[in-house]
Motif scaffolding. Structure first.
Motif, PDB file in Angstrom:
ATOM      1  N   LYS A   1       0.869  -1.171   0.000  1.00 33.85           N
ATOM      2  CA  LYS A   1       0.000   0.000   0.000  1.00 33.85           C
ATOM      3  C   LYS A   1       0.904   1.220   0.000  1.00 33.85           C
ATOM      4  O   LYS A   1       1.721   1.406   0.902  1.00 33.85           O
ATOM      5  CB  LYS A   1      -0.886   0.000   1.251  1.00 33.85           C
ATOM      6  N   CYS A   2       0.775   2.061  -1.037  1.00 33.59           N
ATOM      7  CA  CYS A   2       1.658   3.211  -1.187  1.00 33.59           C
ATOM      8  C   CYS A   2       0.865   4.510  -1.137  1.00 33.59           C
ATOM      9  O   CYS A   2      -0.254   4.574  -1.657  1.00 33.59           O
ATOM     10  CB  CYS A   2       2.408   3.147  -2.515  1.00 33.59           C
ATOM     11  N   SER A   3       1.442   5.520  -0.520  1.00 33.08           N
ATOM     12  CA  SER A   3       0.812   6.834  -0.579  1.00 33.08           C
ATOM     13  C   SER A   3       0.724   7.231  -2.049  1.00 33.08           C
ATOM     14  O   SER A   3       1.528   6.782  -2.876  1.00 33.08           O
ATOM     15  CB  SER A   3       1.647   7.858   0.191  1.00 33.08           C
TER      16      SER A   3
ATOM     17  N   LYS B   1      -5.279  -1.675  -7.152  1.00 27.88           N
ATOM     18  CA  LYS B   1      -6.314  -0.840  -6.544  1.00 27.88           C
ATOM     19  C   LYS B   1      -5.813   0.594  -6.452  1.00 27.88           C
ATOM     20  O   LYS B   1      -4.624   0.838  -6.311  1.00 27.88           O
ATOM     21  CB  LYS B   1      -6.656  -1.373  -5.141  1.00 27.88           C
ATOM     22  N   GLU B   2      -6.761   1.531  -6.536  1.00 26.96           N
ATOM     23  CA  GLU B   2      -6.404   2.941  -6.426  1.00 26.96           C
ATOM     24  C   GLU B   2      -7.510   3.681  -5.684  1.00 26.96           C
ATOM     25  O   GLU B   2      -8.697   3.474  -5.946  1.00 26.96           O
ATOM     26  CB  GLU B   2      -6.204   3.543  -7.819  1.00 26.96           C
ATOM     27  N   THR B   3      -7.133   4.514  -4.733  1.00 29.14           N
ATOM     28  CA  THR B   3      -8.065   5.352  -3.993  1.00 29.14           C
ATOM     29  C   THR B   3      -7.579   6.798  -4.101  1.00 29.14           C
ATOM     30  O   THR B   3      -6.478   7.037  -4.624  1.00 29.14           O
ATOM     31  CB  THR B   3      -8.131   4.941  -2.500  1.00 29.14           C
TER      32      THR B   3
ATOM     33  N   ASP C   1      -4.277   6.531  -1.906  1.00 28.29           N
ATOM     34  CA  ASP C   1      -3.300   5.434  -1.972  1.00 28.29           C
ATOM     35  C   ASP C   1      -3.358   4.684  -3.299  1.00 28.29           C
ATOM     36  O   ASP C   1      -4.378   4.692  -3.997  1.00 28.29           O
ATOM     37  CB  ASP C   1      -3.557   4.430  -0.840  1.00 28.29           C
TER      38      ASP C   1
ATOM     39  N   TYR D   1      -2.267   0.686  -4.654  1.00 33.31           N
ATOM     40  CA  TYR D   1      -1.889  -0.641  -4.177  1.00 33.31           C
ATOM     41  C   TYR D   1      -1.224  -1.416  -5.322  1.00 33.31           C
ATOM     42  O   TYR D   1      -1.722  -1.421  -6.453  1.00 33.31           O
ATOM     43  CB  TYR D   1      -3.116  -1.414  -3.698  1.00 33.31           C
TER      44      TYR D   1
ATOM     45  N   LEU E   1       1.337  -5.168   3.141  1.00 31.59           N
ATOM     46  CA  LEU E   1       0.085  -5.733   3.633  1.00 31.59           C
ATOM     47  C   LEU E   1       0.158  -7.256   3.731  1.00 31.59           C
ATOM     48  O   LEU E   1      -0.435  -7.864   4.617  1.00 31.59           O
ATOM     49  CB  LEU E   1      -1.072  -5.323   2.732  1.00 31.59           C
TER      50      LEU E   1
END
Length: 306
Positions: free
Chosen positions: A229-231, A251-253, A256, A258, A283
């Motif tokens: 999980k990366c900033s 994944k992207e938020t 973050d 992933y 993770l």
């Protein structure tokens, strides 16, 4: 046309054809408008020169370039060399482009700044390359940073591998018949003997290092899925310059990004993750998470003792 400009032309032609097939006129327009051609003061590029360059590119880089495919007059790359040769070609082209910029502009030192920290041992590269190709037994002294000892080695050299701007010799140590890596920067008194080794080793090093990060011994570990999980800030850098060939974005938020990898969770990889600090969190697998926690706790303890 300047005689010392041909390598730059080759690099530009390949770069253009890798993006899309082009006609001669499109290639001419691309080259004459490039900064390289403008800096060199070149104002013409004939179709005969293009055809000659294509022949030389084929000989030098093993790239097959053709035109008139089914009536089409565009030039295109018909076939490429095998993957490992293609990687070598890419590095060669990058070197050509940098070298041309430096050679054509003596004032480069005012604008281009190289890393001042340079690893030693590269002077051994060609000698070891020769020994590998000719199955020559090699003798040298090797320094171990951990125990601070210099030991004599007799090895069967099998490959050279780059990792984080350092080169390593991959070889069979005749003392215990084990496959080991030796940093070229720690090799002294190198002797390429005239004696050949007869053993036929069946290592496929492209497969051997496929799931590796660095050159650590992989015999005691199995590759596994690793999730980070990366900033968003750090994730953008990792997205643009992958840590490993197995890297996948899962994944992207808004905050973050992933990434998933499939590789050996070696000490080298753990050190890479630790270098990002709080910007990157492991993770899974749990075993690597625990190793990271332990390392961080020991680092903290060393500061608390002072």
């Amino acid at each position: 046309m300047k005689k010392d400009f041909y390598l730059t032309r080759y690099a530009l032609i390949i770069k253009k054809l890798e993006s899309a097939p082009v006609t001669y006129s499109q290639m001419e327009d691309y080259l004459l408008n490039s900064f390289e051609f403008q800096d060199a003061g070149i104002k013409s590029y004939s179709i005969r020169t293009l055809q000659r360059d294509i022949r030389e590119i084929s000989n030098l880089f093993n790239l097959s370039i053709h035109n008139k495919k089914k009536g089409d007059n565009r030039y295109y790359i018909e076939s490429r060399p095998m993957m490992e040769v293609d990687e070598y070609n890419q590095k060669l082209l990058e070197s050509f482009q940098v070298s041309n910029a430096l050679n054509n502009h003596p004032d480069f030192a005012n604008f281009i700044f190289f890393e001042s920290r340079k690893p030693t041992g590269v002077e051994h590269f060609y000698d070891l390359f020769f020994a590998i190709r000719n199955k020559r037994i090699v003798l040298f002294e090797h320094y171990n940073y951990k125990n601070k000892l210099m030991t004599s080695r007799k090895v069967h050299p099998l490959a050279l591998k780059e990792s984080k701007d350092r080169w390593y010799l991959i070889a069979i140590d005749t003392k215990d018949k084990a496959l080991k890596s030796f940093g070229l920067d720690r090799i002294n008194y190198l002797d390429i003997t005239p004696q050949k080794f007869r053993e036929k080793y069946k290592y496929n090093f492209r497969e051997h290092f496929k799931n590796a990060f660095g050159v650590m011994n992989l015999t005691e570990q199995h590759p596994q899925k690793i999730v980070l999980k990366c900033s968003r800030h750090q994730g953008e850098y990792i997205r643009s310059f992958a840590l490993h060939q197995s890297q996948k974005e899962i994944k992207e938020t808004p905050t973050d990004i992933y990434f998933e990898f499939f590789l050996h969770p070696t000490y080298d990889f753990m050190q890479e993750i630790l270098s990002y600090g709080k910007e990157v969190k492991v993770l899974e697998p749990i075993s690597l998470v625990e190793d990271i926690k332990k390392h961080l706790q020991e680092s903290l303890n060393s500061y608390l003792k002072d």
